[in-house]
Design an enzyme around this catalytic site. Structure first.
Site, PDB file in Angstrom:
ATOM      1  N   TRP A  82       0.872  -1.192   0.000  1.00 20.53           N
ATOM      2  CA  TRP A  82       0.000   0.000   0.000  1.00 20.53           C
ATOM      3  C   TRP A  82       0.899   1.229   0.000  1.00 20.53           C
ATOM      4  O   TRP A  82       1.410   1.646   1.026  1.00 20.53           O
ATOM      5  CB  TRP A  82      -0.883  -0.026   1.244  1.00 20.53           C
ATOM      6  CG  TRP A  82      -1.929   1.035   1.312  1.00 20.53           C
ATOM      7  CD1 TRP A  82      -1.729   2.383   1.483  1.00 20.53           C
ATOM      8  CD2 TRP A  82      -3.349   0.853   1.236  1.00 20.53           C
ATOM      9  NE1 TRP A  82      -2.926   3.046   1.519  1.00 20.53           N
ATOM     10  CE2 TRP A  82      -3.942   2.130   1.375  1.00 20.53           C
ATOM     11  CE3 TRP A  82      -4.169  -0.260   1.072  1.00 20.53           C
ATOM     12  CZ2 TRP A  82      -5.325   2.315   1.359  1.00 20.53           C
ATOM     13  CZ3 TRP A  82      -5.546  -0.065   1.061  1.00 20.53           C
ATOM     14  CH2 TRP A  82      -6.108   1.208   1.194  1.00 20.53           C
ATOM     15  N   ASP A 136       4.816   4.621  10.890  1.00 23.79           N
ATOM     16  CA  ASP A 136       4.294   4.992  12.197  1.00 23.79           C
ATOM     17  C   ASP A 136       3.400   3.873  12.716  1.00 23.79           C
ATOM     18  O   ASP A 136       2.988   2.976  11.980  1.00 23.79           O
ATOM     19  CB  ASP A 136       3.518   6.325  12.106  1.00 23.79           C
ATOM     20  CG  ASP A 136       2.399   6.260  11.087  1.00 23.79           C
ATOM     21  OD1 ASP A 136       1.433   5.503  11.332  1.00 23.79           O
ATOM     22  OD2 ASP A 136       2.468   6.948  10.049  1.00 23.79           O
ATOM     23  N   GLU A 154      26.252 -16.166  -7.444  1.00 22.58           N
ATOM     24  CA  GLU A 154      25.342 -15.294  -6.678  1.00 22.58           C
ATOM     25  C   GLU A 154      24.014 -15.998  -6.398  1.00 22.58           C
ATOM     26  O   GLU A 154      23.442 -15.857  -5.315  1.00 22.58           O
ATOM     27  CB  GLU A 154      25.104 -13.989  -7.434  1.00 22.58           C
ATOM     28  CG  GLU A 154      26.309 -13.055  -7.389  1.00 22.58           C
ATOM     29  CD  GLU A 154      26.151 -11.850  -8.313  1.00 22.58           C
ATOM     30  OE1 GLU A 154      26.564 -10.752  -7.917  1.00 22.58           O
ATOM     31  OE2 GLU A 154      25.610 -12.015  -9.439  1.00 22.58           O
TER      32      GLU A 154
END
Ligand code: DGJ
Length: 733
Positions: free
Chosen positions: A481, A538, A618
């Site tokens: 989102w 947050d 790799e």
């Protein structure tokens, strides 16, 4: 651990004490009904109100009832929820304008109430808890000259050393009032000299740690960007100047809110400290009709007398266990590969499948299709808002692609940027008024896009319908989102002129409502937050999305600093972190694959590259890294996190995960620059049992926990820059 309330009939005082495992918070409603803050800190086994005694308030005024009492002034005493206009000239927590135009508020004690369990806040994310885990104290204050009331709510999660705060502003009268400021927390520290730690930054350089002594006057960290922002994080720490990771006193708070915020810290004339955190009042104003209430978002506080490390671990636990929700809250996250840095907009179904095929061979769990799969979106100039698949790119649609990817043994995830709209989109052509813009002014464009008015129900309904349709159209296990710009030009076509100042907060409420609907409807889907990297990192977003893309900077060296800052407040499980190719796309820096891996492991772990461009060597490394991450994931995400260095000061970044039962620990990190004839670096382990006997994988001999914690571990001397460190410590006895 409890809420203790005592009444002193003689002095007409009510004393409140909130106790957690290692801290105590004291306040009292005094004889005038003023709710005074007394103490937050160590448990002292004593009422600390003797500290409030002052000889003379000097030039500061006294409340009328105090007569000529020269030691009583609102301007000099620590207060629980200070208000402007009646003699306290410092930063207020609340501002209200009454129907007669006056803006004073004089709050006095009316009643209190203790409730089992943790309070909830209507329409807002907040800490949740079992009834046995928390208690709530409600203190109702009333204005002396109006029917305005404020209910202060304190949630006490004793075992977790956490106290939460939120306020309800009630208009008990008949006439409308205007709330100009409604902070969530006021933290008073009347004694002591303190440093302030906050987390500033910019795009691709989020949460840089800054520590400075408080100066006399007001210092602020804030966002006016509509999101919590890359520039400042809604959190702060106040600590003693000698405070380090393992020692010293510190107080921390974070805001469970994703919009514009402000933390103001005032170091006043008497060298008392007041920190006020809440919705940024510069972009706020709320009309409260008679009988209505306004609820502030929540602020979460902790105290540690044992340094910054313990403070962070308190926050990690509460965020992980009492803020994050859903299936992935505590469970292992899938190792994902995201195509953004691999292809940007230049992809089709075939290319995505080739990435998925190679990724599956290496052991990746999920492919995430990033920006560009929908509408007319071949660059970032168009298409946002048109949430239907671009069949030119993905022939047969998402369902087909998801099926093929599933056939390879991978889950499938997808990117959205729901809150935004491109002017060149079907959505904008149909609903130009859905975008935030001020009539008569050209709106500011950022990344060529405008912002949808999330306060509008029709906008949210459109987004809910189109996103849920996509999620039902294919086997989708993950949603990223994103939100790639800050918000300005604040004006909603739906709100009357006098309510335009409400838009910024209404936007956040709208965003939360949509996220709530979608996460409820799709409980199996892992939602990852993002805002141009970590521009909205947050606790509000973490209530809906247990992980957030930490930064668009995937350079391992820079990331150690970003993740270091992030770790003061947020748990490792919340940190979206990927391995990308070198030279790095943001800095051009070349770092070894191993160092990129340990840095990404201090997070949700994944890849952001085209595996077809990797050498066989790799690819082999990638397989090993995934196996190693899976082996360590429970320790990394459920263990205790320790910062072992300060990468802003030291020539290395080192951190540690230690299991709760002290049976195992993992130290990881990176030595930045090699210098000739280098002195040996040693690091002290943490979180072991002092008497335990430990072995270090790959090394000879055994060590007592004490030796490793007090003496330390020598870091191997390595050749070259940015070399990875990985030390696995296992208890043997
Ligand atoms: C910003 C995000 O942080 C990136 O990872 C990527 O998803 C882009 N947006 C896509 O536009």
């Amino acid at each position: 651990m409890s809420i203790d309330i005592r009444v002193n009939e003689k002095e007409k005082e009510i004393f409140f004490s909130l106790r957690t495992l290692n801290s105590e918070y004291q306040m009292k409603a005094d004889g005038f009904g003023v709710l005074r803050h007394i103490w937050y800190g160590e448990i002292t086994e004593r009422d600390m109100d003797y500290l409030l005694l002052r000889p003379d308030v000097g030039f500061s005024g006294s409340i009328y009832e105090a007569g000529n009492q020269r030691d009583y002034s609102l301007d000099t005493m620590p207060l629980e929820y200070p208000c402007g206009g009646v003699g306290d000239y410092r930063v207020p927590a609340v501002k209200v304008t009454h129907s007669n135009g006056s803006s004073a508020l004089d709050l006095r004690y009316k009643s209190h109430n203790v409730i089992k369990g943790k309070y909830k806040i209507p329409s807002l994310p907040a800490v949740y808890a079992e009834e046995s885990e928390a208690e709530t104290l409600e203190i109702t204050l009333g204005d002396t000259a109006s029917d305005t009331e404020v209910v202060l709510r304190y949630g006490v999660l004793g075992d977790k050393d956490i106290i939460t705060r939120s306020a309800e502003i009630r208009n008990g009268g008949e006439k409308e009032i205007f709330v100009g400021k409604a902070a969530s927390l006021c933290l008073e520290l009347p004694q002591g000299k303190w440093d302030w730690i906050h987390f500033h930054g910019r795009h691709a350089m989020e949460r840089q740690t800054e520590r400075a002594p408080l100066f006399h006057g007001i210092q602020e960290s804030a966002s006016l960007r509509g999101t919590s922002s890359h520039q400042q994080n809604p959190s702060f720490i106040i600590c003693s100047p000698d405070c380090g990771e393992r020692h010293g006193e510190c107080y921390g708070a974070f805001f469970v809110y994703s919009g514009s915020f402000s933390t103001q810290i005032e170091y006043d004339q008497l060298e008392q400290t007041r920190a006020v955190m809440g919705i940024n009042p510069d972009l706020f104003g709320w009309h409260l009709m008679g009988g209505e209430s306004f609820y502030t978002p929540e602020a979460v506080m902790t105290y540690s007398g044992g340094g910054l490390g313990a403070l962070s671990r308190n926050f990690h636990k509460i965020i992980r266990e009492n803020i994050c929700r859903g299936k992935y809250k505590l469970s292992e996250r899938p190792v994902l590969i995201n195509n953004w840095e691999a292809t940007y907009f230049d992809f089709d179904g075939e290319k995505i499948l080739r990435i998925a095929e190679e990724a599956a061979k290496m052991g990746v769990d999920m492919l995430v299709l990033d920006d560009g799969w929908f509408g007319k979106r071949n660059d970032d100039c168009s298409g946002l808002g048109d949430w239907f698949v671009n069949e030119k790119k993905l022939k047969g649609g998402l369902g087909k692609l998801a099926e093929k990817i599933k056939g390879l043994g991978l889950k499938f995830g997808i990117w959205f940027e729901p809150e935004m709209v491109s002017e060149d989109s079907e959505l904008y052509r149909a609903h130009p008024d859905w975008a935030i813009a001020i009539p008569g002014r050209k709106p500011t464009r950022a990344r060529y896009q405008l912002v949808l008015d999330m306060s509008r129900k029709d906008v949210r309904d459109y987004l809910y319908d189109s996103i849920s349709k996509i999620l039902r159209s294919a086997d989708i296990s993950y949603v990223k989102w994103d939100a790639n710009r800050s918000i300005c030009d604040l004006y909603s076509a739906e709100l009357p002129p006098e309510r335009q100042r409400e838009l910024s907060h209404r936007y956040v409420l709208g965003l939360y409502e949509l996220l709530e609907r979608l996460t409820k409807e799709f409980p199996e889907v892992l939602f990852e937050g993002c805002s141009g990297g970590g521009g909205r990192f947050d606790a509000g977003m973490l209530y809906y999305c247990p992980q957030i893309w930490c930064s668009d900077d995937t350079d391992a060296y820079e990331r150690t600093k970003i993740q270091y800052g992030t770790s003061f407040i947020y748990p490792v499980s919340a940190v979206g972190s990927h391995i990308s190719v070198v030279p790095n796309h943001q800095t051009g820096r070349i770092t070894p694959m191993e160092s990129r891996a340990v840095t990404a492991m201090a997070g949700s772990f994944g890849y952001e590259l085209d595996p077809n461009s990797l050498s066989d060597y790799e690819k082999g490394l990638v397989s090993q890294q995934i196996q190693s991450f899976k082996k360590y994931a429970p320790l990394i995400h459920n263990g205790k996190y320790y910062r072992l260095s300060d990468p802003l000061r030291d020539n290395y970044a080192l951190w540690e995960f230690a299991s709760e039962d002290r049976s195992e620990a993992l130290i990881q990190g990176m030595i930045f620059r090699k210098v000739p004839n280098m002195k040996r670096i040693s690091v002290r382990a943490e979180g072991l049992s002092p008497d335990g006997i430990y072995r270090i994988e790959g090394r000879e001999g055994t060590f007592t926990g004490k030796a490793l914690m007090c003496g330390g571990i020598l870091i191997e001397d390595m050749w070259g820059d940015y070399k990875a460190v990985e030390i696995h410590i296992v208890r043997e006895g």
